[in-house]
Design an enzyme around this catalytic site. Structure first.
Site, PDB file in Angstrom:
ATOM      1  N   CYS A 108       0.839  -1.193   0.000  1.00 53.64           N
ATOM      2  CA  CYS A 108       0.000   0.000   0.000  1.00 53.64           C
ATOM      3  C   CYS A 108       0.882   1.254   0.000  1.00 53.64           C
ATOM      4  CB  CYS A 108      -1.012  -0.032   1.141  1.00 53.64           C
ATOM      5  SG  CYS A 108      -2.378   1.147   0.902  1.00 53.64           S
ATOM      6  N   HIS A 160      -3.771  -4.943  -0.389  1.00 55.31           N
ATOM      7  CA  HIS A 160      -3.358  -5.463   0.918  1.00 55.31           C
ATOM      8  C   HIS A 160      -3.345  -6.996   0.884  1.00 55.31           C
ATOM      9  CE1 HIS A 160      -3.388  -1.768   3.377  1.00 55.31           C
ATOM     10  NE2 HIS A 160      -4.301  -1.359   2.511  1.00 55.31           N
ATOM     11  N   GLU A 203      -2.560  -8.975   3.215  1.00 57.70           N
ATOM     12  CA  GLU A 203      -3.048  -9.481   4.501  1.00 57.70           C
ATOM     13  C   GLU A 203      -4.571  -9.476   4.591  1.00 57.70           C
ATOM     14  OE1 GLU A 203      -2.792  -5.036   5.198  1.00 57.70           O
ATOM     15  OE2 GLU A 203      -1.745  -6.548   3.990  1.00 57.70           O
TER      16      GLU A 203
END
Length: 201
Positions: free
Chosen positions: A83, A181, A183
């Site tokens: 990001c 992202h 994650e």
């Protein structure tokens, strides 16, 4: 294998650390210590918030930018920016003024301006990742995005569509940055992180 996950007060650290462990990492150091980064086998730079604030926070960590430059650009250690961590690889960002980035890739981070007013900013949610060229880490798939600014410049290796093309990943040599992202991207993100852990650029 040691992984330095850089803590400069501007990242989604524990979520990223947990995702790296779920992808197979056994030694993740959440660290603000430049010496730890200088010894790491892999380096991950997360980032959430405004470009200028993140750049200032990173530079405020004693020796960190120098250690990153020496280890990543000089030492060829695999690097992943996430990001705003990806955006910091650029020459500059234009959020709330013009702020210098790390200058690793020739590009500028500018406000998203979709061609269709139906496309909202921030660009938020799941969207396709479309490789622009073959890269060992980037596969086609769907990932989770949340951003209002996007990279424009050289070394784009994947894009997405938000009423026009938007950079999804950039990279060169041992450096990779992703706007999305991992994650938060479930299986797609974990598989990307697993490939990063095995990467030998």
């Amino acid at each position: 294998m040691s992984i330095a996950l850089i803590d400069y007060g501007a990242g989604n650290l524990h979520s990223v650390a947990n995702a790296l462990k779920a992808a197979g990492a056994t030694n993740v150091d959440i660290t603000a210590d430049a010496d730890t980064v200088a010894r790491a086998d892999r380096i991950v730079l997360p980032g959430v918030g405004a470009f200028g604030a993140c750049a200032s926070a990173l530079r405020a960590v004693p020796g960190m930018v120098e250690a990153l430059d020496r280890r990543v650009r000089g030492g060829g250690v695999p690097f992943l920016g996430i990001c705003v961590g990806m955006q910091l690889m650029a020459d500059a960002g234009e959020e709330n003024g013009i702020h210098p980035g790390l200058g690793w890739l020739r590009g500028t981070v500018r406000h998203l301006t979709p061609t269709d007013l139906v496309a909202k900013v921030p660009h938020m949610g799941w969207n396709d990742v479309v490789p622009a060229l073959a890269h060992p880490l980037i596969e086609p798939g769907e990932a989770y995005f949340l951003h209002s600014y996007a990279y424009e410049g050289e070394d784009v290796i994947a894009s997405t569509d938000h009423a026009g093309p938007v950079t999804a990943a950039i990279g060169r040599d041992n450096m990779l940055g992703v706007q999305f992202h991992p994650e938060k991207s479930q299986r797609y993100g974990l598989e990307l992180l697993a490939r990063f852990l095995e990467w030998r650029p």
